[in-house]
Design a protein around this motif. Sequence first.
Motif, PDB file in Angstrom:
ATOM      1  N   ARG A  47       0.823  -1.207   0.000  1.00  0.00           N
ATOM      2  CA  ARG A  47       0.000   0.000   0.000  1.00  0.00           C
ATOM      3  C   ARG A  47       0.854   1.253   0.000  1.00  0.00           C
ATOM      4  O   ARG A  47       0.466   2.276  -0.556  1.00  0.00           O
ATOM      5  N   SER A  48       2.034   1.179   0.661  1.00  0.00           N
ATOM      6  CA  SER A  48       2.928   2.342   0.676  1.00  0.00           C
ATOM      7  C   SER A  48       3.383   2.685  -0.739  1.00  0.00           C
ATOM      8  O   SER A  48       3.409   3.853  -1.143  1.00  0.00           O
ATOM      9  N   PHE A  49       3.749   1.642  -1.525  1.00  0.00           N
ATOM     10  CA  PHE A  49       4.123   1.881  -2.908  1.00  0.00           C
ATOM     11  C   PHE A  49       2.934   2.403  -3.713  1.00  0.00           C
ATOM     12  O   PHE A  49       3.089   3.236  -4.608  1.00  0.00           O
ATOM     13  N   SER A  50       1.733   1.921  -3.378  1.00  0.00           N
ATOM     14  CA  SER A  50       0.543   2.362  -4.098  1.00  0.00           C
ATOM     15  C   SER A  50       0.287   3.841  -3.872  1.00  0.00           C
ATOM     16  O   SER A  50      -0.043   4.576  -4.802  1.00  0.00           O
ATOM     17  N   PHE A  51       0.448   4.277  -2.620  1.00  0.00           N
ATOM     18  CA  PHE A  51       0.254   5.699  -2.332  1.00  0.00           C
ATOM     19  C   PHE A  51       1.327   6.543  -3.019  1.00  0.00           C
ATOM     20  O   PHE A  51       1.048   7.632  -3.531  1.00  0.00           O
ATOM     21  N   ALA A  52       2.573   6.040  -3.032  1.00  0.00           N
ATOM     22  CA  ALA A  52       3.639   6.754  -3.730  1.00  0.00           C
ATOM     23  C   ALA A  52       3.324   6.845  -5.225  1.00  0.00           C
ATOM     24  O   ALA A  52       3.520   7.885  -5.865  1.00  0.00           O
ATOM     25  N   SER A  53       2.819   5.742  -5.789  1.00  0.00           N
ATOM     26  CA  SER A  53       2.452   5.738  -7.201  1.00  0.00           C
ATOM     27  C   SER A  53       1.281   6.673  -7.478  1.00  0.00           C
ATOM     28  O   SER A  53       1.221   7.316  -8.527  1.00  0.00           O
ATOM     29  N   LEU A  54       0.348   6.754  -6.527  1.00  0.00           N
ATOM     30  CA  LEU A  54      -0.797   7.654  -6.687  1.00  0.00           C
ATOM     31  C   LEU A  54      -0.338   9.101  -6.773  1.00  0.00           C
ATOM     32  O   LEU A  54      -0.742   9.848  -7.677  1.00  0.00           O
ATOM     33  N   PHE A  55       0.535   9.511  -5.850  1.00  0.00           N
ATOM     34  CA  PHE A  55       1.030  10.885  -5.864  1.00  0.00           C
ATOM     35  C   PHE A  55       1.899  11.152  -7.091  1.00  0.00           C
ATOM     36  O   PHE A  55       1.840  12.235  -7.682  1.00  0.00           O
ATOM     37  N   ALA A  56       2.699  10.151  -7.482  1.00  0.00           N
ATOM     38  CA  ALA A  56       3.519  10.319  -8.684  1.00  0.00           C
ATOM     39  C   ALA A  56       2.636  10.475  -9.914  1.00  0.00           C
ATOM     40  O   ALA A  56       2.912  11.287 -10.801  1.00  0.00           O
ATOM     41  N   GLY A  57       1.548   9.695  -9.978  1.00  0.00           N
ATOM     42  CA  GLY A  57       0.626   9.820 -11.099  1.00  0.00           C
ATOM     43  C   GLY A  57      -0.044  11.174 -11.147  1.00  0.00           C
ATOM     44  O   GLY A  57      -0.161  11.790 -12.216  1.00  0.00           O
ATOM     45  N   LEU A  58      -0.496  11.652  -9.992  1.00  0.00           N
ATOM     46  CA  LEU A  58      -1.116  12.973  -9.942  1.00  0.00           C
ATOM     47  C   LEU A  58      -0.126  14.051 -10.375  1.00  0.00           C
ATOM     48  O   LEU A  58      -0.479  14.976 -11.117  1.00  0.00           O
ATOM     49  N   PHE A  59       1.115  13.936  -9.922  1.00  0.00           N
ATOM     50  CA  PHE A  59       2.131  14.923 -10.268  1.00  0.00           C
ATOM     51  C   PHE A  59       2.414  14.903 -11.765  1.00  0.00           C
ATOM     52  O   PHE A  59       2.621  15.948 -12.387  1.00  0.00           O
ATOM     53  N   MET A  60       2.418  13.700 -12.373  1.00  0.00           N
ATOM     54  CA  MET A  60       2.673  13.615 -13.805  1.00  0.00           C
ATOM     55  C   MET A  60       1.528  14.230 -14.608  1.00  0.00           C
ATOM     56  O   MET A  60       1.750  14.886 -15.629  1.00  0.00           O
ATOM     57  N   VAL A  61       0.289  14.013 -14.151  1.00  0.00           N
ATOM     58  CA  VAL A  61      -0.852  14.629 -14.831  1.00  0.00           C
ATOM     59  C   VAL A  61      -0.754  16.154 -14.758  1.00  0.00           C
ATOM     60  O   VAL A  61      -0.961  16.864 -15.742  1.00  0.00           O
ATOM     61  N   ILE A  62      -0.411  16.664 -13.562  1.00  0.00           N
ATOM     62  CA  ILE A  62      -0.268  18.110 -13.386  1.00  0.00           C
ATOM     63  C   ILE A  62       0.889  18.637 -14.230  1.00  0.00           C
ATOM     64  O   ILE A  62       0.778  19.665 -14.901  1.00  0.00           O
TER      65      ILE A  62
END
Length: 366
Positions: A47-62
């Motif tokens: 889940r920790s990697f999932s949350f990191a991936s979630l924030f990385a994905g949001l940052f890439m979209v932005i």
Amino acid sequence: MRLPRLRVRNLLILEGVISISVSSYLATSTYVFHAHLLGQTIPVAQRSFSFASLFAGLFMVILGTLSTSRTRAVWYTSFLLLSLEVVIFLISLGRKSHVSLLGIILAAFTMFLLIRRRKDYVEPSQLLTDPRLAVSLIIVAFTAAYGVGGSLLLGQDFRPPITSIGTAIYYAGETVTTLGFGDILPVTLSARLFTVSLSVMGVAVFFGALTLLITPVIEKRIGGVTMTMERLGVRSLRDYTLICGYSPLVQAFISAQRSRGKNVVVIDDEVGQEALASLGVLTVKGEPDDEKALSVFQLGNSECIVVGTSDDSRNMLICAALSQVVDGETRKKVSVIVNSPRNRNKFAPFGFRIIDLSELVSRSLG
């Protein structure tokens, strides 16, 4: 048939969407990885990697949506995020193999394009060229690394012990922000000294550095919103007077127009907004010799347009820009002040009304 050139920005947005989808699915995973660091075994939940991936994905979209610059900072940031995505997707292959594999392929392809087009990213980065911002970024990164690393190394000196990266991030965050919930307590002298040093670092340094990093972004966004509001206000005006380039030469004219109840708009890159605001004049910060800046105005709705700087060479540039954005009827509304009589003939080809200062002075003296 020639295929359209793929844009890195669009690929970043797509990769971010895939990352958000996968991380949202894997956020409920109970699988735990075991990482070995400095002789210690540290459990890391997927889940920790999932949350990191979630924030990385949001940052890439932005990043893909808002970033239009081609700076080295954008290149490095994009490459780092894509590398992180490859690692996280490799770890996540077990539960969502087909989507994770698609994310790996897309991230690798985007990284390949970044490497091929690295010479396109040559614009100077404001963050890296400004020493204050660069130092602030280093301070923020150092504080985060110090807090998380120290919490892990001294993990057994806390009650309950800090044995995971997620708990270390949580403890460092609550210590730096001085929240101090009391759910994790330092029980040895080493842990207590570390906590005190992290708190002092957070209060004295971290927030000051973070403010320096965030303030330019906020000011830029506020400036953009303000400019948009100004443009919307200008477009709704009717029968207004537009002053292209402010100088003391037009001060009396502006005062006379305001006394008659006329709307006056001044566009200039360096204009005393406070003095003009007291007269009820709308000021727009911009280059009056820029066609894009002038095209924002509904020039056909104006009553008159005055080119009024005290520099004939600049007035010439403004006239050249105006001649590209006005039609035949609007051209009759434009008046240009000529400061030197020997420059009068240079303005004649534009077809604007010429106000020769030397003639005005001769008439007043005669």
